[in-house]
Design a protein around this motif. Structure first.
Motif, PDB file in Angstrom:
ATOM      1  N   HIS A 116       0.841  -1.208   0.000  1.00 31.61           N
ATOM      2  CA  HIS A 116       0.000   0.000   0.000  1.00 31.61           C
ATOM      3  C   HIS A 116       0.874   1.255   0.000  1.00 31.61           C
ATOM      4  O   HIS A 116       0.657   2.185  -0.790  1.00 31.61           O
ATOM      5  N   CYS A 153      -1.519  -9.838   3.482  1.00 32.00           N
ATOM      6  CA  CYS A 153      -2.753  -9.077   3.667  1.00 32.00           C
ATOM      7  C   CYS A 153      -3.774 -10.050   4.241  1.00 32.00           C
ATOM      8  O   CYS A 153      -4.201 -10.975   3.559  1.00 32.00           O
ATOM      9  N   VAL A 159      -6.888 -10.000   4.968  1.00 33.73           N
ATOM     10  CA  VAL A 159      -8.179 -10.117   4.291  1.00 33.73           C
ATOM     11  C   VAL A 159      -8.018 -10.985   3.037  1.00 33.73           C
ATOM     12  O   VAL A 159      -8.860 -11.823   2.708  1.00 33.73           O
ATOM     13  N   CYS A 160      -6.877 -10.773   2.344  1.00 36.06           N
ATOM     14  CA  CYS A 160      -6.660 -11.448   1.060  1.00 36.06           C
ATOM     15  C   CYS A 160      -6.460 -12.957   1.219  1.00 36.06           C
ATOM     16  O   CYS A 160      -6.916 -13.736   0.399  1.00 36.06           O
ATOM     17  N   TYR A 195     -13.948  -6.383  11.257  1.00 39.16           N
ATOM     18  CA  TYR A 195     -13.211  -5.276  10.654  1.00 39.16           C
ATOM     19  C   TYR A 195     -13.915  -4.913   9.348  1.00 39.16           C
ATOM     20  O   TYR A 195     -14.391  -5.797   8.616  1.00 39.16           O
ATOM     21  N   ASP A 220     -12.971  -4.047   6.458  1.00 34.75           N
ATOM     22  CA  ASP A 220     -12.445  -4.581   5.196  1.00 34.75           C
ATOM     23  C   ASP A 220     -13.104  -5.892   4.785  1.00 34.75           C
ATOM     24  O   ASP A 220     -13.159  -6.225   3.606  1.00 34.75           O
ATOM     25  N   SER A 269     -10.499 -11.291  -3.289  1.00 35.93           N
ATOM     26  CA  SER A 269     -10.172 -10.598  -2.045  1.00 35.93           C
ATOM     27  C   SER A 269      -9.091  -9.538  -2.219  1.00 35.93           C
ATOM     28  O   SER A 269      -9.072  -8.550  -1.494  1.00 35.93           O
ATOM     29  N   VAL A 322     -10.193  -5.958  -2.461  1.00 35.79           N
ATOM     30  CA  VAL A 322     -11.032  -5.386  -1.411  1.00 35.79           C
ATOM     31  C   VAL A 322     -10.225  -4.569  -0.411  1.00 35.79           C
ATOM     32  O   VAL A 322     -10.411  -3.363  -0.270  1.00 35.79           O
ATOM     33  N   SER A 323      -9.325  -5.233   0.287  1.00 38.04           N
ATOM     34  CA  SER A 323      -8.572  -4.536   1.339  1.00 38.04           C
ATOM     35  C   SER A 323      -7.601  -3.550   0.712  1.00 38.04           C
ATOM     36  O   SER A 323      -7.005  -3.831  -0.317  1.00 38.04           O
ATOM     37  N   PRO A 324      -7.414  -2.371   1.341  1.00 34.61           N
ATOM     38  CA  PRO A 324      -6.417  -1.435   0.807  1.00 34.61           C
ATOM     39  C   PRO A 324      -5.010  -2.032   0.820  1.00 34.61           C
ATOM     40  O   PRO A 324      -4.121  -1.544   0.138  1.00 34.61           O
ATOM     41  N   GLU A 325      -4.817  -3.106   1.601  1.00 33.70           N
ATOM     42  CA  GLU A 325      -3.508  -3.760   1.610  1.00 33.70           C
ATOM     43  C   GLU A 325      -3.385  -4.805   0.508  1.00 33.70           C
ATOM     44  O   GLU A 325      -2.323  -5.371   0.300  1.00 33.70           O
TER      45      GLU A 325
END
Lengths: 353, 378
Positions: B41, B64, B66-67, B91, B93, B353, B356-359
């Motif tokens: 990021h 990440c 979420v990923c 969370y 995310d 995935s 989705v998450s900014p990471e």
């Protein structure tokens, strides 16, 4: 439907109980309780000759020229926040939508949807704040509507305002008029409103001295169009922030933009809060800022005019419009790299305005 | 912003960039994997790739949380959230990650499930205390950085006798993922992923220290520099890696010494050990099923374990065929190599995935860097 009219003391021997009273279903029932609420609260606060007609509509002479009309609904949570409340916001937001056409705002309408049980005192504070904001902005609230919904079917109060204004001859800012080479200006610090609201939310509360920037911008716009009548684009970066607004303009005008991160005014407290919450300040909502795009040759004059107005004291040129088929908004980072400034994806924070 | 702006100083950045440019061997490729999504990021947000020579290539790793969570585990959370008695705290995310049949927590919420977005386990604990009539479940995800906070919530819940609180634990372990990458056929056999060195995770290492990486440096002969998350941190870490590679060294170095020690945070480690034990195996999106790579709640805290309370069963679900998240998480593909990147799959309508998450690499590229790929294609 009973409409707003002047206060009629003889009809309501007992005044509204602003200290302990609450809105109940009868206040939206079309009967006497509603008439009293309308007269003692709305009618008294918003008092003006058109409202005093006491009809189901306000009738007035059409101003000469082209009219601008806009409507907006306000559902912000919390209702009272540092720097304003839903009442002042409902005036500022709609006045600003008119001002972004370069129009002179004249009239507002006000529709209230109130939840059963809402304290009359809080409603009174909101209405007083709305009246003060309208007075300060020089607009009249000329007709309105009141509905009450059962407890649990609303969240305190929702307000809709419609604004009517008249445009200035020769002034026609529009989202599709940004041209390569144009300068991009912002009227001051960005992200204040969103951070102020976030700081009050129960699940992400943090201490900050930041107040919402909620303000009516038509005075600033008047000073701007006097200096530079041919402003190509004006828009207030509310939900989605500066980033989303610039992407909207880029798409509408079929251009790209390059911004300079170092030139964008952001308060240190806002930057710090965004850092903590993982937000980009360029995605955070504003309620008292505008983006202006004008020919490069007009930029200095426009900037001077903005800085000469209290609401534009911290204005800055933040970038330029470029030719780009992809319509990307790019940013030269303070660090020395380059990145895209994208639309806000999803919802950063529900009910921000 | 003191302690942040110092690490974003453009003039200093130019000097580090000049040092990197001067020290790289022009005939050599430096392929460096940043493990952590937080680094990915920051790299995209600050445009760091613009400041590196073309021969220094950054490969984005799987760090990440979420990923890497597989669809099957997300489906368990959605199933839980749909139970009428359950309030699921998650969370933010995780809300938009697509599950089986394109379901998501966001859609479940719209359909009436009681799902609350929280910033951490403490918020979930508070929701449980304030809503004694609800079964409040904290959907715990994350690497070693967030595990101690989940452990604290479980210890507190037990001390308070808070029976309406439980945790759906999905905490995973960084060293296991690094090992999986180093052992993957792409690295060991086919060579389709080249990893000459690692930018090591900073936040994770504040907890576990830099010691767990020693064996990778030694056994796999790859230099690792544990790095902070500000752009100057990352630039300096790249310079440190370039120097190690030039000198033929492969040690663990700590650029993030203002926060990371060799042994890490002993108190946090003890807390985690008190509450969690190794899971026999855990499926990772992209990396497959890896033994001893995740944590589960110990017997002593069984009453607060959502998996036990509702006898949740894991059912593996294959990723969407068109989605390249698996390859992207292993560094085999870059986001723009995925056929649906930016067309079918966007942050507004994510298919995988990583968008989705900014990471996630795809989200970071889409948000900050996709014009580079457009220029390349044009």
């Amino acid at each position: 439907m009973t409409k707003i009219g002047p206060t009629d003391r003889s009809a309501f021997p007992r005044k509204l109980d602003l200290r302990h009273g609450r809105v109940d279903l009868s206040h939206g029932g079309g009967g006497k309780a509603m008439a009293q609420l309308v007269e003692e609260m709305f009618g008294a606060a918003f008092d003006n000759p058109l409202l005093a007609q006491r009809n189901d509509q306000a009738v007035f002479d059409a101003p000469v020229g082209r009219l601008a009309v806009t409507t907006d609904s306000y559902v912000i949570s919390p209702l009272f926040f540092p720097g304003g409340d839903i009442g002042s916001l409902a005036v500022h937001g709609t006045v600003n939508d008119l001002a972004m056409a370069g129009a002179v705002p004249l009239y507002l309408t006000a529709g209230f949807i109130i939840e059963e049980g809402f304290p009359l005192g809080d409603l009174g504070r909101i209405v007083a704040s709305m009246a003060a904001a309208a007075r300060e902005a020089g607009v009249s609230i000329i007709t309105g509507d009141t509905k009450v919904v059962e407890r649990g079917k609303g969240d305190g109060v929702f307000i809709n305002t419609t604004g009517i204004g008249v445009t200035r001859p020769g002034v026609a800012p529009s989202g599709d008029r940004a041209r390569p080479g144009d300068a991009v200006l912002v009227s001051g610090f960005v992200g204040d409103h969103g951070v102020a609201i976030m700081s009050t939310r129960e699940n992400l509360s943090f201490e900050t001295a930041i107040a919402s920037d909620s303000a009516a911008l038509h005075g600033l716009v008047a000073a701007m169009v006097e200096a530079v009548p041919d402003i190509h684009t004006l828009r207030d970066p509310t939900r989605g922030g500066v980033a989303t607004t610039l992407n909207e303009i880029a798409r509408q005008s079929g251009v790209g933009m390059v911004l300079d991160e170092r030139a964008i005014p952001i308060r240190e407290e806002v930057a710090a809060a965004c850092e903590l919450l993982g937000l980009d300040p360029l995605h955070v909502a504003n309620e008292g800022k505008l983006i202006a795009i004008c020919a490069a040759g007009d930029a200095v004059r426009l900037l001077d005019a903005m800085r000469g107005h209290p609401l534009g004291a911290d204005a800055a040129v933040i970038g330029e419009v470029i030719d780009d088929d992809h319509r990307f908004v790019q940013l030269r980072t303070a660090f020395g790299g380059k990145r895209i400034v994208d639309w806000l994806a999803g919802e950063q924070l529900p009910r921000i305005c | 912003m003191k302690y942040v702006d110092e690490y974003r100083d453009g003039a200093l950045a130019e000097r580090v960039a000049a040092a990197i440019a001067a020290e790289v061997d022009p005939g050599r490729i430096y392929s460096i994997m940043e493990f952590c999504g937080g680094h990915t990021h920051a790299i995209c947000r600050h445009g760091i790739e613009d400041m590196l020579p073309a021969t220094v290539r950054l490969v984005h790793g799987p760090g990440c949380p979420v990923c890497v969570l597989p669809i099957g585990r997300l489906d368990m959370a959605i199933e839980l959230a749909r139970r009428p008695e359950v309030t699921l705290c998650t969370y933010g995310d995780m809300m938009r990650v697509p599950g089986r049949d394109r379901g998501s927590l966001m859609k479940a919420k719209a359909e009436g499930a009681d799902i609350r977005m929280v910033y951490g386990s403490g918020d979930a604990l508070r929701v449980a205390r304030e809503n004694p009539g609800r079964e409040v479940v904290f959907f715990a995800i994350g690497f070693e950085t967030t595990t101690p906070t989940t452990a604290v919530a479980l210890v507190q819940a037990k001390a308070l006798g808070l029976r309406n609180f439980s945790v759906f634990a999905n905490h995973v372990l960084t060293p296991s993922a690094i090992q999986a990458i180093l052992d993957s056929p792409e690295v060991t056999t086919t060579g389709s992923v080249r990893v000459d060195g690692f930018i090591g995770p900073g936040h994770v290492s504040t907890i576990i220290g830099s010691a767990p990486y020693d064996r990778f440096a030694r056994d796999y002969r790859r230099p690792i520099v544990v790095s902070g998350f500000e752009p100057l941190d990352i630039m300096q870490s790249v310079l440190m890696l370039v120097r190690q590679l030039n000198e033929g060294r492969h040690g663990v170095e700590n650029q993030f010494s203002r926060a990371v020690s060799h042994g890490g945070n002993a108190k946090a480690q003890a807390l985690v050990d008190q509450v969690f034990e190794l899971r026999d195996s855990f499926e990772w999106r992209g990396l497959g099923t890896i033994p001893d790579s995740a944590l589960q709640i110990r017997e002593g805290f069984a009453d607060w374990d959502a998996e036990r309370r509702w006898q949740l069963r894991y059912v593996p679900v294959a990723d969407n065929k068109a989605c390249s998240c698996a390859e992207i998480l292993r560094g085999v593909k870059k986001p723009a190599d995925c056929t649906i990147f930016g067309t079918v799959c966007t942050p507004e309508n994510p298919m995988g995935s990583c968008m989705v998450s900014p990471e996630g690499s795809c989200a970071a590229y889409h948000l900050y860097g996709r014009w580079r790929d457009m220029e390349k294609r044009a």
